[in-house]
Design an enzyme around this catalytic site. Structure first.
Site, PDB file in Angstrom:
ATOM      1  N   GLU A 182     -13.931  -2.775  -1.665  1.00 29.06           N
ATOM      2  CA  GLU A 182     -14.155  -2.963  -0.227  1.00 29.06           C
ATOM      3  C   GLU A 182     -15.555  -2.498   0.170  1.00 29.06           C
ATOM      4  O   GLU A 182     -15.965  -1.375  -0.133  1.00 29.06           O
ATOM      5  CB  GLU A 182     -13.079  -2.181   0.560  1.00 29.06           C
ATOM      6  CG  GLU A 182     -13.222  -2.333   2.067  1.00 29.06           C
ATOM      7  CD  GLU A 182     -11.975  -1.915   2.847  1.00 29.06           C
ATOM      8  OE1 GLU A 182     -10.933  -1.639   2.232  1.00 29.06           O
ATOM      9  OE2 GLU A 182     -12.070  -1.879   4.088  1.00 29.06           O
TER      10      GLU A 182
ATOM     11  N   ASP B 299       0.832  -1.213   0.000  1.00 28.29           N
ATOM     12  CA  ASP B 299       0.000   0.000   0.000  1.00 28.29           C
ATOM     13  C   ASP B 299       0.859   1.253   0.000  1.00 28.29           C
ATOM     14  O   ASP B 299       1.796   1.366   0.805  1.00 28.29           O
ATOM     15  CB  ASP B 299      -0.875   0.034   1.264  1.00 28.29           C
ATOM     16  CG  ASP B 299      -2.258  -0.543   1.031  1.00 28.29           C
ATOM     17  OD1 ASP B 299      -2.689  -0.625  -0.136  1.00 28.29           O
ATOM     18  OD2 ASP B 299      -2.908  -0.916   2.028  1.00 28.29           O
TER      19      ASP B 299
HETATM   20  O1  KIV Z   1      -4.738  -2.215   4.232  1.00 27.24           O
HETATM   21  C1  KIV Z   1      -5.416  -3.229   4.032  1.00 27.24           C
HETATM   22  O2  KIV Z   1      -5.341  -4.230   4.770  1.00 27.24           O
HETATM   23  C2  KIV Z   1      -6.320  -3.229   2.886  1.00 27.24           C
HETATM   24  C3  KIV Z   1      -7.280  -4.360   2.753  1.00 27.24           C
HETATM   25  C4  KIV Z   1      -8.366  -4.241   3.734  1.00 27.24           C
HETATM   26  C5  KIV Z   1      -7.794  -4.510   1.370  1.00 27.24           C
HETATM   27  O3  KIV Z   1      -6.284  -2.330   2.097  1.00 27.24           O
END
Ligand code: KIV
Length: 272
Positions: free
Chosen positions: A190, A91
Site C-alpha cells: 500500500e 482482515d
Molecule cells: O482494509 C482495507 O480495505 C485494506 C485495503 C486498503 C488493502 O486493507
C-alpha cells in the site's frame, strides 16, 4: 492486452499463483455486506477483501483501529454467504494478533470457523513473523500487507507514501522476502513508490497486489465505496472513480423526497 487468460470457476490461492505465473493481473475489491459482495462476485472479481476499512466506511471511525474481531466476523459472514467464485480474504483487526502467536492463531481460527472466510490478512513483516507462522501451520492461508499499514497510523503520524527512504525500502524488501519464505500466498503493498513495488513483485514468487503502488505489480485492490464514488471526501492520487454514486444517490433520494411531499408517490399502479 488480454484481460482474462483462463476462466476459473472458483478462485483459490493456487489460482492466484497461476495467474501471476501466466501474467494475468489479479483484480481485488472490498466488500463488507451481502448485497455488495453479491454484485462484486457476480462481476467476476478474483478476490473480495473484507477489509478493516469497514471501520471507516461502514462505521464512520477515523481510523481502522476501533473495529473488533466480532465486527469483522459479522461483516465476513455476510460476504461469504453472497460469494460463489471469489476468494474471500478477511482482515485480522488491530489488537487481535499483535500480542502473541497463540492469540493470533485464536483470532484467525475464529474468523475461519465463524465467518467461513477463506483466508486472513495481517499487517506487518518481521515483527509478526511468529504469528504468521503459527496461523499457517494451522492450515489457514495468510495474505501479508506492507507499506502504509493503516493499523500503524499513529506510529507513522501521516498517510503519506511509505518507504521513500532507503532504510525503509530495504526493510520492506526483506519483509516481503520473509513473508514469501514463511508461506504467505500473496502480499498487499500500500502507498509505496511504483519502482520499489516493481522490484518487490519481481523478486518474490507470490502475487503482489498494489494499492497506490503503480502498475508493475501482479494485481490491484481498491475500496469499493471509493471507486464507486460513494465516499467523496477521500481523494488520494491512486484512486480511480468509476461512478459518482454520491451525486447519483443524492439525486435519487431528493427525487423520492420530492415525490412523497408532492403526493406523486405512490400512484395508482403502485398501490393495492
Ligand atoms: O482494509 C482495507 O480495505 C485494506 C485495503 C486498503 C488493502 O486493507
Amino acid at each position: 492486452m488480454s484481460t482474462a487468460k483462463k476462466s476459473y470457476k472458483k478462485i483459490t490461492t493456487k489460482s492466484l499463483t497461476e495467474m501471476k505465473n501466466n501474467g494475468e493481473k489479479i483484480a481485488m475489491l472490498t466488500a463488507y455486506d451481502y448485497t455488495m459482495a453479491k454484485i462484486v462476485d457476480n462481476a467476476g472479481i478474483d478476490i473480495i477483501l473484507v477489509g478493516d476499512s469497514a471501520s471507516n466506511v461502514m462505521a464512520g471511525y477515523e481510523t481502522t483501529l476501533p473495529i473488533t474481531l466480532d465486527h469483522m466476523i459479522y461483516h465476513a459472514s455476510s460476504v461469504v454467504r453472497a460469494t460463489e467464485r471469489s476468494l474471500v480474504v478477511v482482515d485480522l483487526p488491530f489488537g487481535s494478533y499483535q500480542g502473541d502467536s497463540k492469540g493470533a492463531l485464536d483470532s484467525a481460527v475464529r474468523i475461519m470457523k465463524e465467518s467461513g472466510g477463506h483466508s486472513v490478512k495481517l499487517e506487518g513483516g518481521s515483527e509478526i513473523a511468529e504469528s504468521i507462522s503459527r496461523i499457517l501451520t494451522a492450515g489457514i492461508p495468510v495474505m501479508g500487507h506492507l507499506g502504509l499499514t493503516p493499523q500503524s497510523i499513529y506510529k507513522f503520524g501521516t498517510f503519506t507514501v511509505r518507504a521513500k527512504e532507503e532504510e525503509e525500502a530495504k526493510k520492506l524488501l526483506s519483509d516481503a522476502k520473509l513473508l514469501e519464505e514463511l508461506g504467505c500466498f500473496a502480499l498487499v503493498l500500500e502507498k509505496i513508490p511504483a519502482k520499489l513495488a516493481k522490484q518487490v513483485a519481481e523478486s518474490i514468487s507470490i502475487p503482489v497486489i498494489g494499492i497506490g503502488a503503480g502498475n508493475d505489480v501482479d494485481g490491484q485492490v481498491l475500496v469499493t465505496h471509493d471507486m464507486l464514488g460513494m465516499t467523496h471526501e477521500f481523494n488520494p492520487r491512486f484512486l480511480r472513480r468509476y461512478l459518482d454514486l454520491f451525486t447519483d444517490m443524492t439525486g435519487a433520494f431528493e427525487s423520492y423526497i420530492s415525490d412523497v411531499k408532492s403526493r406523486d408517490f405512490p400512484n395508482e399502479n403502485e398501490q393495492y
